[in-house]
Design a protein around this motif. Sequence first.
Motif, PDB file in Angstrom:
ATOM      1  N   HIS A   1       0.816  -1.215   0.000  1.00  0.00           N
ATOM      2  CA  HIS A   1       0.000   0.000   0.000  1.00  0.00           C
ATOM      3  C   HIS A   1       0.850   1.266   0.000  1.00  0.00           C
ATOM      4  O   HIS A   1       0.552   2.226   0.694  1.00  0.00           O
ATOM      5  CB  HIS A   1      -0.959   0.013   1.187  1.00  0.00           C
ATOM      6  CG  HIS A   1      -1.758  -1.234   1.310  1.00  0.00           C
ATOM      7  ND1 HIS A   1      -2.740  -1.574   0.401  1.00  0.00           N
ATOM      8  CD2 HIS A   1      -1.706  -2.249   2.203  1.00  0.00           C
ATOM      9  CE1 HIS A   1      -3.276  -2.727   0.754  1.00  0.00           C
ATOM     10  NE2 HIS A   1      -2.663  -3.158   1.834  1.00  0.00           N
ATOM     11  N   CYS A   2       1.917   1.252  -0.738  1.00  0.00           N
ATOM     12  CA  CYS A   2       2.794   2.414  -0.795  1.00  0.00           C
ATOM     13  C   CYS A   2       2.221   3.481  -1.717  1.00  0.00           C
ATOM     14  O   CYS A   2       1.462   3.196  -2.626  1.00  0.00           O
ATOM     15  CB  CYS A   2       4.186   2.015  -1.290  1.00  0.00           C
ATOM     16  SG  CYS A   2       5.062   1.029  -0.076  1.00  0.00           S
ATOM     17  N   THR A   3       2.615   4.687  -1.438  1.00  0.00           N
ATOM     18  CA  THR A   3       2.186   5.821  -2.226  1.00  0.00           C
ATOM     19  C   THR A   3       3.260   6.133  -3.255  1.00  0.00           C
ATOM     20  O   THR A   3       4.445   6.114  -2.935  1.00  0.00           O
ATOM     21  CB  THR A   3       1.984   7.043  -1.308  1.00  0.00           C
ATOM     22  OG1 THR A   3       1.056   6.694  -0.290  1.00  0.00           O
ATOM     23  CG2 THR A   3       1.482   8.228  -2.082  1.00  0.00           C
ATOM     24  N   SER A   4       2.856   6.403  -4.476  1.00  0.00           N
ATOM     25  CA  SER A   4       3.844   6.795  -5.478  1.00  0.00           C
ATOM     26  C   SER A   4       3.284   7.940  -6.298  1.00  0.00           C
ATOM     27  O   SER A   4       2.078   8.175  -6.333  1.00  0.00           O
ATOM     28  CB  SER A   4       4.233   5.618  -6.374  1.00  0.00           C
ATOM     29  OG  SER A   4       3.148   5.222  -7.166  1.00  0.00           O
ATOM     30  N   ILE A   5       4.191   8.639  -6.939  1.00  0.00           N
ATOM     31  CA  ILE A   5       3.812   9.765  -7.777  1.00  0.00           C
ATOM     32  C   ILE A   5       4.743   9.809  -8.977  1.00  0.00           C
ATOM     33  O   ILE A   5       5.929   9.499  -8.862  1.00  0.00           O
ATOM     34  CB  ILE A   5       3.853  11.093  -6.997  1.00  0.00           C
ATOM     35  CG1 ILE A   5       3.355  12.251  -7.869  1.00  0.00           C
ATOM     36  CG2 ILE A   5       5.231  11.358  -6.445  1.00  0.00           C
ATOM     37  CD1 ILE A   5       3.134  13.540  -7.113  1.00  0.00           C
ATOM     38  N   VAL A   6       4.199  10.154 -10.114  1.00  0.00           N
ATOM     39  CA  VAL A   6       4.991  10.356 -11.322  1.00  0.00           C
ATOM     40  C   VAL A   6       4.641  11.747 -11.835  1.00  0.00           C
ATOM     41  O   VAL A   6       3.467  12.107 -11.911  1.00  0.00           O
ATOM     42  CB  VAL A   6       4.678   9.293 -12.399  1.00  0.00           C
ATOM     43  CG1 VAL A   6       5.455   9.573 -13.670  1.00  0.00           C
ATOM     44  CG2 VAL A   6       4.975   7.901 -11.879  1.00  0.00           C
ATOM     45  N   ALA A   7       5.668  12.530 -12.146  1.00  0.00           N
ATOM     46  CA  ALA A   7       5.440  13.894 -12.627  1.00  0.00           C
ATOM     47  C   ALA A   7       6.505  14.265 -13.644  1.00  0.00           C
ATOM     48  O   ALA A   7       7.578  13.658 -13.689  1.00  0.00           O
ATOM     49  CB  ALA A   7       5.471  14.869 -11.449  1.00  0.00           C
ATOM     50  N   THR A   8       6.195  15.248 -14.456  1.00  0.00           N
ATOM     51  CA  THR A   8       7.182  15.788 -15.389  1.00  0.00           C
ATOM     52  C   THR A   8       7.353  17.272 -15.100  1.00  0.00           C
ATOM     53  O   THR A   8       6.416  17.946 -14.670  1.00  0.00           O
ATOM     54  CB  THR A   8       6.762  15.615 -16.860  1.00  0.00           C
ATOM     55  OG1 THR A   8       5.508  16.247 -17.056  1.00  0.00           O
ATOM     56  CG2 THR A   8       6.655  14.155 -17.235  1.00  0.00           C
ATOM     57  N   ASP A   9       8.562  17.772 -15.330  1.00  0.00           N
ATOM     58  CA  ASP A   9       8.796  19.204 -15.174  1.00  0.00           C
ATOM     59  C   ASP A   9       8.681  19.879 -16.542  1.00  0.00           C
ATOM     60  O   ASP A   9       8.498  19.205 -17.559  1.00  0.00           O
ATOM     61  CB  ASP A   9      10.141  19.474 -14.489  1.00  0.00           C
ATOM     62  CG  ASP A   9      11.349  19.089 -15.315  1.00  0.00           C
ATOM     63  OD1 ASP A   9      11.226  18.884 -16.548  1.00  0.00           O
ATOM     64  OD2 ASP A   9      12.449  19.010 -14.744  1.00  0.00           O
ATOM     65  N   PRO A  10       8.753  21.197 -16.579  1.00  0.00           N
ATOM     66  CA  PRO A  10       8.595  21.911 -17.863  1.00  0.00           C
ATOM     67  C   PRO A  10       9.626  21.510 -18.925  1.00  0.00           C
ATOM     68  O   PRO A  10       9.380  21.675 -20.121  1.00  0.00           O
ATOM     69  CB  PRO A  10       8.770  23.386 -17.477  1.00  0.00           C
ATOM     70  CG  PRO A  10       8.392  23.449 -16.038  1.00  0.00           C
ATOM     71  CD  PRO A  10       8.827  22.130 -15.455  1.00  0.00           C
ATOM     72  N   ASN A  11      10.768  20.949 -18.493  1.00  0.00           N
ATOM     73  CA  ASN A  11      11.791  20.515 -19.448  1.00  0.00           C
ATOM     74  C   ASN A  11      11.558  19.106 -19.968  1.00  0.00           C
ATOM     75  O   ASN A  11      12.336  18.597 -20.765  1.00  0.00           O
ATOM     76  CB  ASN A  11      13.178  20.600 -18.811  1.00  0.00           C
ATOM     77  CG  ASN A  11      13.541  22.015 -18.434  1.00  0.00           C
ATOM     78  OD1 ASN A  11      13.189  22.950 -19.132  1.00  0.00           O
ATOM     79  ND2 ASN A  11      14.232  22.147 -17.313  1.00  0.00           N
ATOM     80  N   GLY A  12      10.516  18.446 -19.483  1.00  0.00           N
ATOM     81  CA  GLY A  12      10.212  17.095 -19.932  1.00  0.00           C
ATOM     82  C   GLY A  12      10.862  15.994 -19.120  1.00  0.00           C
ATOM     83  O   GLY A  12      10.717  14.815 -19.437  1.00  0.00           O
TER      84      GLY A  12
END
Length: 169
Positions: free
Chosen positions: A129-140
Amino acid sequence: MALPATFLAFCCIAAVVQGESATPLDIPRVSISLDTPAEDRWVKVFENLINSKGFENTLGPILKYFDSVIPPDFQPAVDFVLEHLDEHFGEYGEEMRGISAAVENLGYGKEMPLGKIVALNLVYEIKAHCTSIVATDPNGSVYHGRNLDWDFTDFRNVTLVVDFQQQNK
């Protein structure tokens, strides 16, 4: 460009703290090229981990945990998944085969066979039940973070910051 979502149960990207002092660990950084054949991607990582810290301080504690929480009647499900590994997991299955081969080449194949590597990945996804996040910055640039919501302090010796690269990016 979307990168494939690759996760290993025992290679987490996290800011881990040790003990009550809450002192951050010095987490090693590794690069994985997605242009490398899937079976070869993690070989050097696992060789370096086991050779530098020893099996007893890396995969050994994970194996003990596995043996304490996986009921024997789970084995038929593992056998089924192994029979269909390529069909259902694609490159992810190939990566697990490569990890298994690396562990076997280091002399620990009996202790940590492919079936246990696959089961650990499945159990972790179901139980942790771990929390994860995926994101991109303005540079990709793509960032993936995952915290460790379970009480398994022995992950500290196998915790890594992983930079996934494709086409030298």
